[in-house]
Write an enzyme that holds these catalytic residues in place. Sequence first.
Site, PDB file in Angstrom:
ATOM      1  CG  HIS A 224      -1.431   1.282   1.677  1.00 54.65           C
ATOM      2  ND1 HIS A 224      -2.185   2.082   0.867  1.00 54.65           N
ATOM      3  CD2 HIS A 224      -1.315   1.940   2.855  1.00 54.65           C
ATOM      4  CE1 HIS A 224      -2.520   3.174   1.540  1.00 54.65           C
ATOM      5  NE2 HIS A 224      -2.001   3.115   2.735  1.00 54.65           N
ATOM      6  CE1 TYR A 255      -2.878   7.155   4.969  1.00 57.26           C
ATOM      7  CE2 TYR A 255      -4.142   5.479   3.803  1.00 57.26           C
ATOM      8  CZ  TYR A 255      -2.994   5.877   4.470  1.00 57.26           C
ATOM      9  OH  TYR A 255      -1.960   5.005   4.638  1.00 57.26           O
ATOM     10  CG  ASP A 541     -31.259 -19.295  15.400  1.00 60.25           C
ATOM     11  OD1 ASP A 541     -30.235 -19.184  14.677  1.00 60.25           O
ATOM     12  OD2 ASP A 541     -32.376 -18.885  15.031  1.00 60.25           O
TER      13      ASP A 541
END
Length: 812
Positions: A224, A255, A541
Amino acid sequence: MAGPRVVIIGAGVVGAALADEISARGWTEVTVVDQGPLPATGGSSSHAPGLVFQTNPSKTMTEMARYTVEKFCSLDVDGQPCFLQVGGLEVATSPERVTELQRRHGWLASWGIESRLLTTEECVAQHPLVDPDKVLAGLHVPTDGLAKAVLAVEAQIRRATERGVRFLARHEVLDVRQAEGEVTGVLTDQGEIPADIVVCCAGIWGPKIARMAGMNLPLTPLAHQLAWTGPVPALAGQTEEAVRPILRHQDADLYYRDRFDGLGIGYYGHRPMPISADDILSVDESDAMPSVLKFTEEDFEKAWTETQSLLPATKDAKVEEGINGLFSFTTDGLPLLGESPDVKGFWVAEAVWVTHSAGVGRAMAEWLVDGYCSSFDLHECDVNRFEPHQLSPEYVLARDCQNFVEVYDILHPLQPSGDPRPIRTSPFHTRQQELGAFFLEANGWERPQWYEANAGLVEGRSIVTPNDWAARYWSPIVAAEAQTTRETVAMYDMTALKRLEVSGRGAGEFLERLCTGKVAKSVGSVTYTLLLDHDGGIRSDVTVARLAPDLFQVGANGNLDLDWFTRHLPADGTVQVRDITPGTCCIGLWGPRARDVLQPLTDADFSATGLKYFRAQRAHIGSVPVTAMRLSYVGELGWELYTTADLGQKLWDTLWRAAEPLGGIAAGRGAFNSLRLEKGYRSFGTDMTYEHDPYEAGVGFAVKLDKDDFVGKAALERRKADVRRKLTCLTIDDPEAVVMGKEPVYDGDCAVGYVTSAAYGYTIGKGIAYAWLPVELAAPGTVVHIGYFDQSVEAVVAEEPLFDPTMSRLRG
C-alpha cells in the site's frame, strides 16, 4: 496467579497489546518473541501512518477502534503521547459520496460514536487546505486521530514488563512444537521456549507461522503506497506534528495526515501488489525494514495529481519520499482471531491494523483467560468461520486483492462478491437458470434472489417501488413471489443452510449438554433451540431433528457451529459430527396449497395429524427418498424436504410438475426475507449475536431451565432478571422508506438503538424493521424515528408476530 506458559509471536501493536492486557488479568508467565528489534520490530506497525478512523459498518470493529482510541489516549512514553486526537474528516466530492457519508454517520450514531455532518464551509474550517470548489460535504469524528504506533508498542511493553512479561528481541521463530495435537513450545534460532499456549500475532508473516502449526491462514500481505511531501509553504512554521484532522478523500482512494509542515499521503487506488509471506525479507536482509518495499512512482502519479486538485497548496510542494508498505488483507476484510481447529493451544490474532489493535488485545486476553470474550461480539472475526473453499489459495488471493481494490468503495449490503464465482451450485441450479434466476451469493452458494419467469405475476398487483438505495438488487418480482407464496405455494432453495449430522450412542446426551432445549426426545421430533456461550450469550440458533435413536440432523448457521460441536466432542469417541451440506440439498415447499402438491406424490401421511408441526419423517416423493421436516420460516404450511445431491434435480422436477398446475412457483430469497420478518423469525448474525441473551432477543421460549445443566445455564439464570434491551418489531407506514439494517433509532434527538433486519411486508402492506431498543421503549405503540441517510423515518413499535399470530396457517 501466574497462569499457563504463554508465548506470543510478534511484538507489534497486537502482540504488545495482548501482552499488556493478559498480564493485567494475572497471566504473567508470558514470553513475547520477535525477529526484529524492539519497539520498532520491522513489521507493519513500524511503518504504519497511524490514522485511526473509527467508522465501520461492523459494530464490533467500531467498538474495538473506540477501545484502542481510549487506551492509546491514556498511554505515553516519557511524556510523549501515544495518540494525537486531532479528529477525523471524510470529504465527499460526488453526490454519491455525500449520500454515503450520511450512511456512515448513521453507523456511528448506531454504535455510539459522536460525529457530525459538515457543509463545505465547515469542512474548510476544519481543514483549510481543502478546495471548497471540490468538496461538497464532510463527516467529522472528533475522537479520531493519529496513533503513534511505535510509541504505543513501547508503552505497552513497559507495562507488561513491569508485571513480569519477558520480551525477546531478535528471536526468529523456526517452528511451533506440538505433541498429540497440542502445542508444547516454540523453537527459535536461539533455542526452544516451552509453552502451553502459543498466540500468533505475526502480522504479514502470519501465514508462514500458522503453517508451522498446520493451519491455513487466509491472509495476503499487500503493498500500500504511502508518500511524504516536503515542506508545504502554506504550512510554514507549524511546529506541532499534527493540528488538522486526519483526512479521507475516498472518492479517489486517498487519505492524508499532517507531519509538521508537510503531509503524509496514503493511496489505495493503485493496482493490487500481493506478496507471499514466504518472500518477505528478513530484518537483516531488508534495506529499511521487512514490511517496506521500494516506492513505485508510476503507481502514484494519479494520486499526486488528485492531491493537488483537492489540496491546491500542495502544488507548491514535492513528494520527497515514499514506500510501498505491506499490510494484511483477508477475504472479508475482518480479522482472524481464535484457536486452531486442529492443534489445541495454538491461537491467532491476525490481520489486525493499528486502528483495532488494543481492542483485539483485550478481546484475546478475555478469551484466553475467561474462556469467552465479554467485551466484544467476535462471531465475525473467528478464524474458524470459513468454509473449506474459502481457504483455497486461488480464492484467498482473488478476494484479498478485491478487498484492497474496494477498501474505499461504496458497497451495498446486498452487493455480490466478485471472482471466483460461481463456486457452489445446488442440484437445482440448471432449473433455476432456466427460470431466469437472479443470483446472489450465500456462503459460496449461488442463491436465487428472484426469478424473471415470475415477471408476469407483477401485473395487476399494487407494488410500491422502494427508495433508490433499497431498490438495488431488488425487483417488483420479489413482492409478487412473496404474495404468491401466501396465496398458493412456492418452492424455495434452502441448500445454502448448513446441515450437520450428529451420531453415536452418546449423541443425545451430547446435544442435551450444548442445547438450551430438550432435544433428545422421541424419534421424529424436531426442536428449535439455542447454543450458548458460557456467559449466556447466543452462539447460534439451530433446529435439531431426531431421525433415529443415535442419529440427529442439525440445521445450523455456519462453520462456527461445526467448530463449536467439534470442540465439545467427548474424548471417548461415542459421538461423531459430520458436515453433510455438500452431499445434500433442500427444498422448502411452503404455502396454503403445499399439501395439495405433496400428498399425491407419496404414500406417506402428510396430513395435519399424520405429520404434525415440528415433526420429521422419512418418505418417498415420487421416486426420491427424502427426510421431510414440518417446519416453515415463511409462516405458511409446508415442509423442508431433504435429499442427497444426486437426486436433487429429480426432486425439483417432481415437485415442479405437481406445483405448476396449482399456480405454484419458485421463489427467491428476497421474498423469503420479507415473509420471515412478517412472522418475526430471527436471523442469527444479524438480529442476534454473541452479545445478546435469549430473553433480550425474544427467543426465551427456546430455553428450558428445568432441564439438566447445559452450557450457559448458570449465566442465563443470572441474566434473566436483568433485561435492559429488547429486539423489537417496528412498522413503517411510508412505503418508500424501506431501510436496510444498521441504521440508528432515535427517541427524540437521542440515538437509543439500531436496526438489525428490515424489509417491506407485502402481506401486511408496511415496512418492517427489527431493532435493538431499551426495554422502556419496547412497548407496542411507542413512536421512534429511524435515521435513514438524511431522512427521519417514523416507526411504531408493534406486537409480534405481524402475521398469523394464532399460528393457524402453520398448523393447518
